[in-house]
Design an enzyme around this catalytic site. Structure first.
Site, short mmCIF file in Angstrom:
data_model
loop_
_atom_site.label_atom_id
_atom_site.label_comp_id
_atom_site.label_asym_id
_atom_site.label_seq_id
_atom_site.Cartn_x
_atom_site.Cartn_y
_atom_site.Cartn_z
N ASP A 110 -4.39 17.25 -12.30
CA ASP A 110 -4.15 16.45 -11.10
C ASP A 110 -3.88 15.01 -11.57
OD1 ASP A 110 -4.26 14.91 -8.79
OD2 ASP A 110 -5.73 16.23 -7.84
N TYR A 149 0.94 8.54 -2.26
CA TYR A 149 0.60 7.30 -1.53
C TYR A 149 -0.29 6.36 -2.30
CZ TYR A 149 -3.32 10.41 -0.25
OH TYR A 149 -4.36 11.30 -0.28
N LYS A 150 -0.68 6.72 -3.53
CA LYS A 150 -1.52 5.82 -4.32
C LYS A 150 -0.60 4.93 -5.17
CE LYS A 150 -5.38 8.96 -3.98
NZ LYS A 150 -5.90 10.23 -4.47
N ARG A 152 -15.24 -0.03 -6.09
CA ARG A 152 -14.06 0.35 -6.87
C ARG A 152 -12.97 -0.71 -6.72
NH1 ARG A 152 -11.22 6.05 -5.95
NH2 ARG A 152 -10.76 4.97 -4.01
N PHE A 186 -12.45 15.04 -7.62
CA PHE A 186 -12.27 14.71 -6.20
C PHE A 186 -12.56 15.96 -5.36
CE2 PHE A 186 -9.66 13.74 -2.42
CZ PHE A 186 -10.11 12.45 -2.17
C1 LIG Z 1 -6.24 11.15 -3.56
C2 LIG Z 1 -6.51 12.45 -4.19
C3 LIG Z 1 -6.14 13.64 -3.55
C4 LIG Z 1 -5.54 13.57 -2.18
O1 LIG Z 1 -5.24 14.81 -1.63
P1 LIG Z 1 -4.49 14.86 -0.23
O2 LIG Z 1 -4.08 16.26 -0.11
O3 LIG Z 1 -3.37 13.87 -0.28
O4 LIG Z 1 -5.46 14.43 0.81
C5 LIG Z 1 -6.35 14.83 -4.22
N1 LIG Z 1 -6.92 14.85 -5.45
C6 LIG Z 1 -7.30 13.73 -6.07
C7 LIG Z 1 -7.91 13.79 -7.42
C8 LIG Z 1 -7.11 12.50 -5.45
O5 LIG Z 1 -7.51 11.39 -6.06
#
Ligand SMILES: *Cc1c(COP(=O)(O)O)cnc(C)c1O
Length: 425
Positions: free
Chosen positions: A199, A224-225, A384, A129
């Site tokens: 992560d 939030y996921k 997705r 990401f």
């Molecule tokens: C959703 C996600 C994030 C989100 O980071 P924020 O700081 O909440 O914007 C980070 N890393 C990964 C791999 C994600 O999927």
């Protein structure tokens, strides 16, 4: 081939079916995007109203003590710990995933530089990401390191060269849903003298995670996921106890101080994971996050993450089979692992033409997934679909495939209204 009534029968036999009642799902929506933003739990609105009206409105400043606001990061952290194989007192909820990654990657680099000063390489996956890569770029520059991006298959041979300081991976890839074997890769990393930062954005609450069992070094994840904490919910951070007190993390704010209310001029880090806090907790958001985490803990008496994983794999396997059987005439290809052991809780389909518009047309039909653009060369455009076993039904899988068939067969995605790009995809 499973018919629609077969899928309804699967739902009737599903031992987790009652958990769906913990959520408020809007009428007419088939929600397959819990990997981006989890659904609103039923308990959240009343709990947030109570925090606002009573704890803040009536209790005012007294609520820091009387309503336990200051203990929230640890209390919510301890609940998250149960989902990710971490111990009591090892996790705090705070800040965003990006900020927590900054803290743990900096700490990992400090440890690596103390123990093996010649190691100057951070390795990550090319399709990680972007925020993870951006944070690593910043820290690499500050620490005189380089960030090397490789593919998932290159991880083991790259580690074996013995010069990697930190391996930073997202356990479940946000595009493909491919999952790394955390225990095996951590063992390879340690054998090569490398620290691991994981992560868990797409694994916490989605797949069983065993941080202690895998002997991982550092982990962070998203609220939030799959944790259903609401938009912008606080994230979380875990550090293996063997590392927690070796260094400060760099965002040495007062809430991570050993005694914030001594108002000392000099920073003294708190013992344990408390030092990974920085500033004042986001009390209202944290209350919503706690409600979200509680929806996952409600599955504990029904088998917990193992039972959720079994249902998640049944859902994704059904989706893949339905796409194969019913959408064979359309130019879609599976972009997620065929092997269930390598699959997270999502399925991505490569869509060579009009992927963005196809998803918009699907959303107009009430089936909500999302679109992730490719890079124009090796990475394809993706549709997705996230399958959240807490609330997704087998019939939802069937109906999503029907809607996708209708969108592609009718060609309605070519209409101009589906081709206007919004700011958030
Ligand atoms: C959703 C996600 C994030 C989100 O980071 P924020 O700081 O909440 O914007 C980070 N890393 C990964 C791999 C994600 O999927």
């Amino acid at each position: 081939m499973n018919t629609r009534s077969d899928c309804i029968a699967l739902d009737a036999q599903d031992p987790l079916r009652e958990l769906r009642n913990l959520f408020t799902l809007p009428e007419g929506v088939n929600y397959l995007d819990g990997n981006s933003l989890g659904v609103l739990p039923r308990a959240t609105a009343a709990r947030v109203a109570q925090v606002v009206q009573q704890e803040w409105g009536e209790g005012l400043i007294r609520s820091w003590n009387t309503a336990g606001w200051m203990a929230q990061p640890q209390r919510v952290g301890n609940k998250i710990a149960r989902l990710i194989g971490a111990g009591e007192g090892e996790v705090v909820a705070a800040d965003s995933t990006s900020i927590n990654l900054y803290k743990v990657l900096a700490a990992a680099l400090r440890i690596a530089q103390a123990d093996a000063p010649n190691r100057k390489v951070i390795v990550s996956e090319r399709s990680n990401f972007p925020t993870d890569l951006y944070i690593a770029q910043s820290l690499a520059a500050q620490h005189g390191c380089t960030l090397e991006l490789i593919s998932a298959d290159e991880v083991a041979p790259r580690l074996a060269r013995g010069d990697v300081a930190v391996l930073m991976l997202t356990q479940v890839n946000y595009r493909s849903g491919r999952m790394f074997d955390m225990a095996a890769i951590t063992a390879q990393a340690h054998a090569a003298g490398t620290l691991t930062v994981w992560d868990l954005a797409h694994s916490a609450g989605a797949v069983p995670v065993d941080l202690r069992g895998a002997k991982a070094d550092f982990a962070i994840g998203c609220g939030y996921k799959y944790l259903n904490g609401g938009p912008g919910a606080p994230a979380f951070v875990w550090v293996h106890p063997r590392h927690t007190e070796r260094f400060w993390q760099p965002l040495s704010g007062w809430i991570g101080h050993a005694n914030p209310f001594s108002f000392d001029t000099a920073y003294q880090p708190a013992a344990g994971i408390g030092r990974y806090l920085c500033g004042t907790p986001a009390v209202i958001a944290m209350a919503a996050l706690e409600c979200g985490v509680d929806t996952l803990l409600a599955a504990e008496p029904l088998g917990g993450m193992a039972a959720l994983r079994a249902k998640s794999l049944a859902l994704t396997t059904l989706f893949i089979a339905q796409v194969r059987e019913r959408l064979a005439d359309h130019p879609l290809t599976l972009a997620s692992p065929e092997d269930p052991a390598l699959r997270g809780s999502q399925v991505s389909l490569a869509c060579p033409e009009g992927g963005y518009a196809v998803m918009q047309a699907l959303i107009a039909r009430g089936v909500i997934g999302d679109f992730r653009a490719g890079d124009g060369s090796t990475e394809p455009d993706l549709l997705r679909f996230g399958f959240t076993p807490l609330y997704t039904q087998f019939v939802d899988v069937y109906d999503a495939v029907t809607a996708l068939d209708d969108v592609l067969t009718s060609g309605e995605w070519r209409e101009a209204r589906f081709n206007q790009k919004a700011a958030v995809t």
